[in-house]
Design a protein around this motif. Sequence first.
Motif: not given
Length: 468
Positions: A135, A139, A199, A242, A245-246, A253, A256
């Motif tokens: 992750t 990012d 982000d 994202k 990653q979630k 995360y 989102t």
Amino acid sequence: MVPFVERNYNMVELGPRGTGKSHLFQQISPYAHLISGGKATVARMFVNNSNGQRGLVCQYDVVCFDEISGISFDQKDGVNIMKGYMESGEFSRGKESIRADGSIVLVGNFEVDVEHQQRIGHLLGPMPPEMRNDTAFMDRIHAYLPGWDIPKIAKEQTTDHFGLVSDFLSECWNQLRNQTRVPALQNRVFFGGALSGRDINAVNKTVSGLLKLVYPLSDMQIAEEELDWAVRIGLEARRRIKEQQKRIGAAEYRNTHFSFTQGTDGVERFVSTPELQSESYISGDPLEPGQVWTISPGSSDENPGLYRVEVNEGPGTGVKVLNKPVPAGFRESISYAEQNLYARAKQLVGDKDPRHHEFAVQLRAFDAARSGSKLGVASLLALCTSLLKKSIRGGLVVVGEVNLGGSIEPVNNAVSIAEIAVEKGASVLLLPVTCRRQLLDLSDDMATKVDVQFYSDARDALLKAMAE
């Protein structure tokens, strides 16, 4: 094309074969270098410690890894060096810190369709093992371009007219790397609370690159609609990262719900990724102001069904239903909602006077049910939120009817409605408090899948339904 005009821009594109993913980076610009599948050496990418020769990220504007699933580094810490460079644009040679501005692009192929890939894992699954579930590496990626949305190259797409001279085009791109369009966002675009610092940086880079391609001269005035277009693409491309990653680290995360506010109207706009959306599936993203998911309890002649009430507010007076013909059940519900809005305006919308606004209403049905009966509370909430410019919480379904006197009518099949809400993807179900005893019969399995909340009157429903 954004990596060509934006320094230190990191992008991934995964999709089917034949869409020209690698062609752009191999044939269009001499400032790009393509690395095909195989081993990538740290010395070749960054710096050769034995003779000090600078690597590809120093020599080229864009370094593209083709067939990324087959790429690996010759050293164990190769990915970590790359992560550090993608974050800061710097890498080390002994005690010396070296800065470069080459963009990193990762392209590869999906062996399965997107829907299947989301079922078995996540959309960065085709990446090499050392990157696939990292992750922190994800990012550092500013944008995920959905290659599955790009059509395959076909003969019909070629032109028999004049084309661009690629050498000239690539020189223009190279010069644009010295500029930025981020100041164009200042005091015009404000990002929502779900975006972290990384982000915002990622979205700013995407927006800056897109605006440079559309407005190559730095003194050109950027239109509001073009800025909106660029911001939405930037948010969608970053949110796609994202979401992956979630799937790997859900707790870290979990939020989102990317959003932004633009202009003087102060309306918060939420941006999702199309692959997460389904026309008849309730997503976790807040809807636009004036939109509410609801379920009709049905009748002896009709089964319960999922609907979405959509209201647009503007100058004028009255409520106009756009459906032709207007379903009889919905005509009654929207009439009750309208009268309650006028009679209880102070409680519901404060100092705004709904009689000086026109409301255009549309009812969208997603099941066999079409009457739109018993949707008064959802209709009233749609009218209120369109006037307040506030969104309803993501994943929420509102159920109930309000009569002319403002009382909430009982719902007699709350368990069936809860089961439909779960089936349609709802995470929160808002019901009249009189349904509380019925839900003791809701199965344990269903009870763990939806958060059932209760309201006592229309104002209570509005306060509980609106996004914070």
